[in-house]
Design a protein around this motif. Sequence first.
Motif, PDB file in Angstrom:
ATOM      1  N   THR A 191      27.761  39.667  30.052  1.00 14.43           N
ATOM      2  CA  THR A 191      28.372  39.541  31.530  1.00 14.43           C
ATOM      3  C   THR A 191      28.662  40.914  31.801  1.00 14.43           C
ATOM      4  O   THR A 191      29.144  41.805  31.340  1.00 14.43           O
ATOM      5  CB  THR A 191      29.512  38.768  31.168  1.00 14.43           C
ATOM      6  OG1 THR A 191      30.547  39.300  30.316  1.00 14.43           O
ATOM      7  CG2 THR A 191      29.148  37.129  30.601  1.00 14.43           C
ATOM      8  N   PHE A 192      29.081  40.746  33.240  1.00 20.35           N
ATOM      9  CA  PHE A 192      29.399  41.986  33.920  1.00 20.35           C
ATOM     10  C   PHE A 192      31.082  42.263  33.500  1.00 20.35           C
ATOM     11  O   PHE A 192      31.227  43.522  33.118  1.00 20.35           O
ATOM     12  CB  PHE A 192      29.576  41.856  35.330  1.00 20.35           C
ATOM     13  CG  PHE A 192      28.206  41.430  36.000  1.00 20.35           C
ATOM     14  CD1 PHE A 192      26.989  42.048  35.524  1.00 20.35           C
ATOM     15  CD2 PHE A 192      28.218  40.740  37.250  1.00 20.35           C
ATOM     16  CE1 PHE A 192      25.717  41.967  36.160  1.00 20.35           C
ATOM     17  CE2 PHE A 192      26.958  40.556  37.817  1.00 20.35           C
ATOM     18  CZ  PHE A 192      25.694  40.993  37.387  1.00 20.35           C
ATOM     19  N   ASP A 193      31.734  41.291  33.320  1.00 17.81           N
ATOM     20  CA  ASP A 193      33.184  41.429  32.810  1.00 17.81           C
ATOM     21  C   ASP A 193      33.240  42.089  31.547  1.00 17.81           C
ATOM     22  O   ASP A 193      34.086  43.085  30.990  1.00 17.81           O
ATOM     23  CB  ASP A 193      33.757  40.339  32.680  1.00 17.81           C
ATOM     24  CG  ASP A 193      34.097  39.645  34.153  1.00 17.81           C
ATOM     25  OD1 ASP A 193      34.144  40.570  35.039  1.00 17.81           O
ATOM     26  OD2 ASP A 193      34.688  38.477  34.235  1.00 17.81           O
ATOM     27  N   GLU A 195      23.692  38.071  32.331  1.00 25.61           N
ATOM     28  CA  GLU A 195      24.077  37.853  33.739  1.00 25.61           C
ATOM     29  C   GLU A 195      23.204  38.989  34.493  1.00 25.61           C
ATOM     30  O   GLU A 195      22.947  38.833  35.652  1.00 25.61           O
ATOM     31  CB  GLU A 195      25.605  38.129  33.813  1.00 25.61           C
ATOM     32  CG  GLU A 195      26.183  37.692  35.259  1.00 25.61           C
ATOM     33  CD  GLU A 195      27.504  37.768  35.030  1.00 25.61           C
ATOM     34  OE1 GLU A 195      28.263  37.378  36.196  1.00 25.61           O
ATOM     35  OE2 GLU A 195      28.340  38.158  34.255  1.00 25.61           O
ATOM     36  N   PRO A 246      24.432  43.853  41.542  1.00 24.12           N
ATOM     37  CA  PRO A 246      25.870  43.216  41.363  1.00 24.12           C
ATOM     38  C   PRO A 246      26.722  43.572  40.312  1.00 24.12           C
ATOM     39  O   PRO A 246      28.004  43.530  40.588  1.00 24.12           O
ATOM     40  CB  PRO A 246      25.407  41.797  40.933  1.00 24.12           C
ATOM     41  CG  PRO A 246      24.062  41.824  40.501  1.00 24.12           C
ATOM     42  CD  PRO A 246      23.554  42.946  41.113  1.00 24.12           C
ATOM     43  N   LEU A 247      26.153  44.334  39.289  1.00 23.28           N
ATOM     44  CA  LEU A 247      27.038  44.884  38.314  1.00 23.28           C
ATOM     45  C   LEU A 247      27.884  46.139  39.011  1.00 23.28           C
ATOM     46  O   LEU A 247      29.110  46.120  38.731  1.00 23.28           O
ATOM     47  CB  LEU A 247      26.263  45.361  37.013  1.00 23.28           C
ATOM     48  CG  LEU A 247      27.088  46.318  35.990  1.00 23.28           C
ATOM     49  CD1 LEU A 247      28.144  45.700  35.223  1.00 23.28           C
ATOM     50  CD2 LEU A 247      26.026  46.931  34.998  1.00 23.28           C
ATOM     51  N   ASP A 291      28.593  46.330  42.131  1.00 23.31           N
ATOM     52  CA  ASP A 291      29.429  45.745  42.960  1.00 23.31           C
ATOM     53  C   ASP A 291      30.795  45.257  42.105  1.00 23.31           C
ATOM     54  O   ASP A 291      31.874  45.535  42.765  1.00 23.31           O
ATOM     55  CB  ASP A 291      28.779  44.695  43.923  1.00 23.31           C
ATOM     56  CG  ASP A 291      27.979  44.968  44.758  1.00 23.31           C
ATOM     57  OD1 ASP A 291      28.032  46.122  44.821  1.00 23.31           O
ATOM     58  OD2 ASP A 291      26.958  44.104  45.273  1.00 23.31           O
ATOM     59  N   THR A 292      30.441  44.773  41.032  1.00 20.19           N
ATOM     60  CA  THR A 292      31.685  43.996  40.443  1.00 20.19           C
ATOM     61  C   THR A 292      32.788  45.370  39.736  1.00 20.19           C
ATOM     62  O   THR A 292      33.699  45.206  39.601  1.00 20.19           O
ATOM     63  CB  THR A 292      31.343  43.394  39.117  1.00 20.19           C
ATOM     64  OG1 THR A 292      30.342  42.248  39.449  1.00 20.19           O
ATOM     65  CG2 THR A 292      32.331  43.071  38.369  1.00 20.19           C
ATOM     66  N   LYS A 316      35.760  46.966  41.580  1.00 23.49           N
ATOM     67  CA  LYS A 316      37.159  46.377  41.546  1.00 23.49           C
ATOM     68  C   LYS A 316      37.879  47.204  40.483  1.00 23.49           C
ATOM     69  O   LYS A 316      39.299  46.909  40.397  1.00 23.49           O
ATOM     70  CB  LYS A 316      37.053  44.971  41.193  1.00 23.49           C
ATOM     71  CG  LYS A 316      36.263  43.954  42.153  1.00 23.49           C
ATOM     72  CD  LYS A 316      35.932  42.566  41.652  1.00 23.49           C
ATOM     73  CE  LYS A 316      35.387  41.624  42.630  1.00 23.49           C
ATOM     74  NZ  LYS A 316      34.797  40.492  41.957  1.00 23.49           N
ATOM     75  N   HIS A 317      37.245  47.858  39.674  1.00 26.45           N
ATOM     76  CA  HIS A 317      37.869  48.186  38.618  1.00 26.45           C
ATOM     77  C   HIS A 317      38.012  49.994  38.468  1.00 26.45           C
ATOM     78  O   HIS A 317      38.657  50.515  37.679  1.00 26.45           O
ATOM     79  CB  HIS A 317      37.162  48.074  37.099  1.00 26.45           C
ATOM     80  CG  HIS A 317      37.397  46.404  36.797  1.00 26.45           C
ATOM     81  ND1 HIS A 317      38.323  45.591  36.382  1.00 26.45           N
ATOM     82  CD2 HIS A 317      36.403  45.525  37.604  1.00 26.45           C
ATOM     83  CE1 HIS A 317      37.864  44.436  36.445  1.00 26.45           C
ATOM     84  NE2 HIS A 317      36.747  44.314  36.899  1.00 26.45           N
TER      85      HIS A 317
END
Length: 316
Positions: free
Chosen positions: A246-248, A280, A289-290, A292-293, A296-297
Amino acid sequence: MNRIIDMHCDTMMQLWKDDCRKEEAVNLYDCDYSINIKKMIEGKSLAQCFALYLPWKKSGKPAYQILQEMHDVFLKELDLNAEYIKQATTADEILKNDEAGFLSAVLTIEDGAFIEDKIERIDEVYDWGVRMIGIIWNHENTLAYPNSRDAELHNLGLKPFGFECIERMKEKGIIVDVSHLNEGGFYDVARTLKGPFAASHSCSRVLCNHQRNLDDEQLKTLADCGGIVGINFCDEFLFEGGGRATFDRIIEHIKHIKNLAGIETIGWGSDFDGIDDNGELVDYTGFNPLVDTMTKHFTDDEIDKINYKNFLRVFG
């Protein structure tokens, strides 16, 4: 510049298997693998490190023979797709290819078994344009011992010939890759090179206790040497006991390594086409999308360092 350099994939192995089976209409441009040229363009690739992985134990062929066959496939694919991609042997060539509108292919090797006892083969593959060599895969070779769950085996150092080989790689300007190497060999590389080396596709052992991952002391040592670790998307290296990428979870590994060893130590090492489930990400286009996520960090500069700047520094 939101562009990606991925330090490890096994796409050439898949194309070599197709070539051995005489499969028709298989081409790096649109082959049905996690990485192809169309997906690289969509995923904003700057350069891809194409590993020549040598399944000598499984295939029954000598590692050196597989290497030659797979190199022929690599050259064939570059020729077939000359309007899209060019080989790069320096950091400057990657940037020049990009300015001219081309993707870059960086040739690497996974498993020094091909060397056998012939150190001159390092010079030979350098002339092919190989710029990173993984010392070992999961089987003992003439250079070293692989990672192991057995603590005694995991702490064995490089073999005498292994020291000679990494010194030759350093002289030639070939990045020494310690992914798959055991811990004793890792520290021998660090002490011998006293400069940058790579773990092209590994993660944090603190977050996922797999012997292929690097513990905190190894990560700090890699950082002290100016090296780089490529985050691997394989579930076994992200989650204890496995679990779809997962990206997270990828970001959790990045955060841990950043806090411990610094953002300059991190890159990408997807292992695409060498792992069974991309989670993912799905395929190379999942970098979009990775990233892009990640906004946020991490800052834009931190993301650029992970995406391509850190590898260009080590490659340079």
